[in-house]
Write an enzyme that holds these catalytic residues in place. Sequence first.
Site, short mmCIF file in Angstrom:
data_model
loop_
_atom_site.label_atom_id
_atom_site.label_comp_id
_atom_site.label_asym_id
_atom_site.label_seq_id
_atom_site.Cartn_x
_atom_site.Cartn_y
_atom_site.Cartn_z
N HIS A 142 0.86 -1.18 0.00
CA HIS A 142 0.00 0.00 0.00
C HIS A 142 0.89 1.24 0.00
CE1 HIS A 142 -3.66 -2.35 0.80
NE2 HIS A 142 -2.88 -3.10 1.57
N ARG A 155 -0.34 4.34 -0.76
CA ARG A 155 -1.19 5.43 -0.26
C ARG A 155 -1.35 6.62 -1.21
NH1 ARG A 155 -3.58 2.00 2.91
NH2 ARG A 155 -2.69 1.71 5.00
N ASP A 166 -8.69 -4.81 -2.70
CA ASP A 166 -8.07 -5.11 -1.41
C ASP A 166 -8.45 -4.10 -0.33
OD1 ASP A 166 -6.23 -6.70 0.22
OD2 ASP A 166 -5.12 -4.84 0.31
N HIS A 182 -9.17 -10.16 -1.49
CA HIS A 182 -9.31 -10.00 -0.05
C HIS A 182 -10.58 -10.72 0.34
CE1 HIS A 182 -9.33 -7.42 3.76
NE2 HIS A 182 -10.53 -7.96 3.75
N ASP A 189 1.92 -7.02 2.80
CA ASP A 189 0.73 -6.23 3.15
C ASP A 189 1.16 -4.96 3.88
OD1 ASP A 189 -1.85 -5.36 3.40
OD2 ASP A 189 -2.49 -6.86 4.85
N HIS A 232 0.41 3.78 8.47
CA HIS A 232 -0.52 4.69 9.15
C HIS A 232 0.30 5.67 9.99
CE1 HIS A 232 -4.12 2.51 7.99
NE2 HIS A 232 -3.55 1.39 8.39
N PHE A 253 -6.63 -0.77 10.88
CA PHE A 253 -5.94 -2.03 10.67
C PHE A 253 -4.65 -1.79 9.88
CE2 PHE A 253 -10.42 -3.42 10.97
CZ PHE A 253 -10.31 -4.44 11.91
N GLY A 254 -3.61 -2.59 10.16
CA GLY A 254 -2.45 -2.61 9.29
C GLY A 254 -1.14 -2.28 9.98
#
Length: 466
Positions: free
Chosen positions: A69, A71, A159, A186, A312, A316, A330-331
């Site tokens: 990711h 972003r 996803d 996902h 994955d 954040h 999450f993450g």
Amino acid sequence: MWLLIKGGRVLDPAQGRDFLADVLINRAQGRIVAVGPGVRNELGAESPVETLDATGLCVAPGFIDLHTHLREPGREDEETIESGVQAAVAGGFTAVTAMPNTQPPADSAAVVEFVRRRGDELGLARVYPVGCISKGREGRELAPLGELAEAGARAFSDDGSPVMNARLMRLAMEYSLAVGLPLLLHEEDTNLTAEGVVNEGRSATLAGLKGMPAVAEEVLVARDLLLAAKTGARVHFCHLSSARSVEMVRQARGRGLAVTAEATPHHITLTDEAIRTYDARVKVNPPLRTGQDAEALVAGLADGTIGAIATDHAPHTQEEKEREFDVAPFGMVGLETAFAVAYTRLVRGGSGKSADGTGVDGRGAGGKRGEGAEGAGSGETPRLTLLQLVDRLSTGPARILGVPGGRLAAGDPADITLFDPEATVRVDAARFRSRSRNTPFDGWELRGQIVATLVGGRVVYRTERP
């Protein structure tokens, strides 16, 4: 013009080779010229050659992450394409897929083309955009898959959101088959996981947190295996977390279905007991599950049911992750820790240790910790050979995504990762190249250090050898 990687342990799973050799690279072409002992002799004596001493290092085809990711566009406060690929090359990854849950999502040719062009401009890790399956990732209307493919998408995914509508999923499979690209799925029945934040079970009960049952993943895996059998589509299951999911994929592959799967370093290393600290850095989706599930993932990696290790990587901000567990996102980030975590767990036979001698939850997967030599761990039993690990990080992902790489042979792209298998590293999130620091592995002592990363024959990352 010429670069010679000299005296390293060459690991080439695609050809089953594990031997001491040199690698000769034509930098102008960005490709490998020869691999073997004494390949320098293939050049004339007058040819200028730069030498990279790989004595004591492993030389592997560059790692490829199927699940990143980045972003951008939309959440550049968490990550940008630039910071993401800088983190990637520091982690030994020469290529990453850019997942489509951006703002706006990658459901238009314009967004896909922007991501592709930005990756090309940076010239670090190769960036492969992933287009949305549905418009807005809302699961209601199919995205223009043909246009996304023409713009540079190398796969399709919603996803972060499952495709709950079975009819839409069947259409997606049929269209993806027509354009020749895989679906990265996902799998989560949100009717079963509504308001859940951790794995449903004893740990969730003791912590007073709402659970997300493993069956929520399993019912959609089962549905999509049936649809894949019906359509013949190439289906890839993202971040498997359940033992039953692994077994279903194993059986489907045994029947000849074109299905593949990935597992993350955190799902094979940590268990749901990590939530007892209420540290939101361990809050991921799918959630950390039981030691039995983690062991099933490792077994799947060992026997090839699971063909890829994917990060994955989900950045954040610190403020987001410092919220109460229930409302934190999450993450976790993973590009800069994936190799060491996976190598320590799967090849060295240990789960690593934090600064105080414990893991995040005091335990690794299966409730053990420690480290040992390759093939003779003092903690857990090693489950993969080093060649198998490189396959799951490089050769397998290249095959699944259908992109160049994953092999070290004459004519192949000179995308190469050099690592020291004997080095001990302590994770220091403050030094990450990623813009985010949300990793539960901060402070962990692990084995295996990325020393250099080459993309197209150019050294795009290098660190001092210990």
